[in-house]
Design a protein around this motif. Sequence first.
Motif, mmCIF file in Angstrom:
data_model
loop_
_atom_site.group_PDB
_atom_site.id
_atom_site.type_symbol
_atom_site.label_atom_id
_atom_site.label_comp_id
_atom_site.label_asym_id
_atom_site.label_seq_id
_atom_site.Cartn_x
_atom_site.Cartn_y
_atom_site.Cartn_z
ATOM 1 N N LEU A 173 -28.122 13.342 -18.466
ATOM 2 C CA LEU A 173 -27.624 14.073 -17.299
ATOM 3 C C LEU A 173 -26.533 13.305 -16.538
ATOM 4 C CD1 LEU A 173 -30.869 15.774 -15.963
ATOM 5 C CD2 LEU A 173 -29.001 16.796 -17.247
ATOM 6 N N PRO A 174 -26.642 11.978 -16.367
ATOM 7 C CA PRO A 174 -25.516 11.279 -15.718
ATOM 8 C C PRO A 174 -24.211 11.381 -16.521
ATOM 9 C CG PRO A 174 -27.460 9.917 -15.572
ATOM 10 C CD PRO A 174 -27.798 11.082 -16.471
ATOM 11 N N ARG A 175 -24.332 11.319 -17.844
ATOM 12 C CA ARG A 175 -23.126 11.466 -18.663
ATOM 13 C C ARG A 175 -22.540 12.871 -18.527
ATOM 14 N NH1 ARG A 175 -24.520 8.361 -24.330
ATOM 15 N NH2 ARG A 175 -24.653 6.277 -23.432
ATOM 16 N N ILE A 176 -23.400 13.869 -18.599
ATOM 17 C CA ILE A 176 -22.922 15.252 -18.434
ATOM 18 C C ILE A 176 -22.309 15.429 -17.045
ATOM 19 C CG2 ILE A 176 -23.647 17.668 -18.268
ATOM 20 C CD1 ILE A 176 -25.698 17.074 -20.467
ATOM 21 N N ILE A 231 -18.554 16.428 -16.167
ATOM 22 C CA ILE A 231 -18.270 17.567 -15.279
ATOM 23 C C ILE A 231 -17.410 17.106 -14.101
ATOM 24 C CG2 ILE A 231 -19.318 19.200 -13.673
ATOM 25 C CD1 ILE A 231 -21.634 19.494 -15.675
ATOM 26 N N GLU A 232 -17.745 15.954 -13.525
ATOM 27 C CA GLU A 232 -16.969 15.431 -12.396
ATOM 28 C C GLU A 232 -15.535 15.100 -12.818
ATOM 29 O OE1 GLU A 232 -16.199 14.593 -8.571
ATOM 30 O OE2 GLU A 232 -18.080 15.408 -9.329
ATOM 31 N N GLU A 233 -15.401 14.495 -14.014
ATOM 32 C CA GLU A 233 -14.062 14.197 -14.520
ATOM 33 C C GLU A 233 -13.259 15.476 -14.719
ATOM 34 O OE1 GLU A 233 -14.290 11.878 -18.063
ATOM 35 O OE2 GLU A 233 -15.296 10.201 -17.069
ATOM 36 N N ARG A 234 -13.900 16.480 -15.276
ATOM 37 C CA ARG A 234 -13.215 17.766 -15.483
ATOM 38 C C ARG A 234 -12.836 18.382 -14.146
ATOM 39 N NH1 ARG A 234 -11.282 19.438 -20.199
ATOM 40 N NH2 ARG A 234 -11.609 21.542 -19.484
ATOM 41 N N LEU A 237 -37.181 10.788 -18.638
ATOM 42 C CA LEU A 237 -36.455 9.551 -18.353
ATOM 43 C C LEU A 237 -35.145 9.490 -19.143
ATOM 44 C CD1 LEU A 237 -39.376 6.961 -18.263
ATOM 45 C CD2 LEU A 237 -38.062 7.864 -16.333
ATOM 46 N N LEU A 238 -35.174 9.891 -20.408
ATOM 47 C CA LEU A 238 -33.984 9.888 -21.232
ATOM 48 C C LEU A 238 -32.910 10.809 -20.638
ATOM 49 C CD1 LEU A 238 -32.786 8.907 -23.987
ATOM 50 C CD2 LEU A 238 -33.660 11.029 -24.943
ATOM 51 N N PHE A 239 -33.328 12.030 -20.277
ATOM 52 C CA PHE A 239 -32.368 12.979 -19.699
ATOM 53 C C PHE A 239 -31.889 12.533 -18.318
ATOM 54 C CE2 PHE A 239 -33.553 15.821 -23.073
ATOM 55 C CZ PHE A 239 -32.423 16.602 -23.244
ATOM 56 N N SER A 240 -32.820 12.081 -17.465
ATOM 57 C CA SER A 240 -32.430 11.749 -16.093
ATOM 58 C C SER A 240 -31.607 10.469 -16.021
ATOM 59 C CB SER A 240 -33.656 11.637 -15.196
ATOM 60 O OG SER A 240 -34.450 10.521 -15.572
ATOM 61 N N LYS A 241 -31.827 9.521 -16.905
ATOM 62 C CA LYS A 241 -31.135 8.240 -16.825
ATOM 63 C C LYS A 241 -29.895 8.172 -17.727
ATOM 64 C CE LYS A 241 -34.195 6.401 -14.134
ATOM 65 N NZ LYS A 241 -33.910 6.220 -12.747
#
Length: 195
Positions: free
Chosen positions: A62-65, A69-72, A55-59
């Motif tokens: 991973l969204p922050r990463i 990545i999307e910003e880059r 839950l920590l990674f998925s919520k």
Amino acid sequence: MGLFISAAQAAEEVRIVEGVEHGGDHGSAGLPQFDFASFPSQIFWFLVAIVVLYLLFSKIVLPRIGGVIEERHDAVEDDLDRAADYKRRAEEAEKAYQAALTEARAEAQRIGDATRAEIQKEVDAAIAKADAEIAAKASESEARIAEIRAEAAEAVRVVALDIAEALAEAVAPGVADASAVNAAVASRTSSSTGN
């Protein structure tokens, strides 16, 4: 099952730990993780930890990463778009430069041709004027030469007449006729000037 353990359980665990540290054997052998009696509890907490981490990674993580990545990716795409735009502008500027250079060369050629034609007109006019002046001076010179010839011919005739009269008077004094001498000199000078 609660988070708090009873005093008896705590005393038992302390006794087990003290027995392991002192090398004593109080009914427990090895590590507590390998105790089959605590497997269900270990599996439960393992699953809880896995779910919490999932839950920590998925919520959160991973969204922050993914956002980074999307910003880059967007930044790279924007940079590539700007680079393509700059390249297009540079190519357009080069084409405009080449066109301006070609036009400038053509204009310089046209100006050079016009200047050469204008200079040639001026040279032709100057040559025509010089030719006219030379022709006028030549005509004037020829008239002056003809005048000088006429004067010289008259002077020669006068001198010849004087010499002829003097010779005639010297050869036959008092017999010489001035009109006969004039006729003789005129016939000789006319035949000399005719040649």
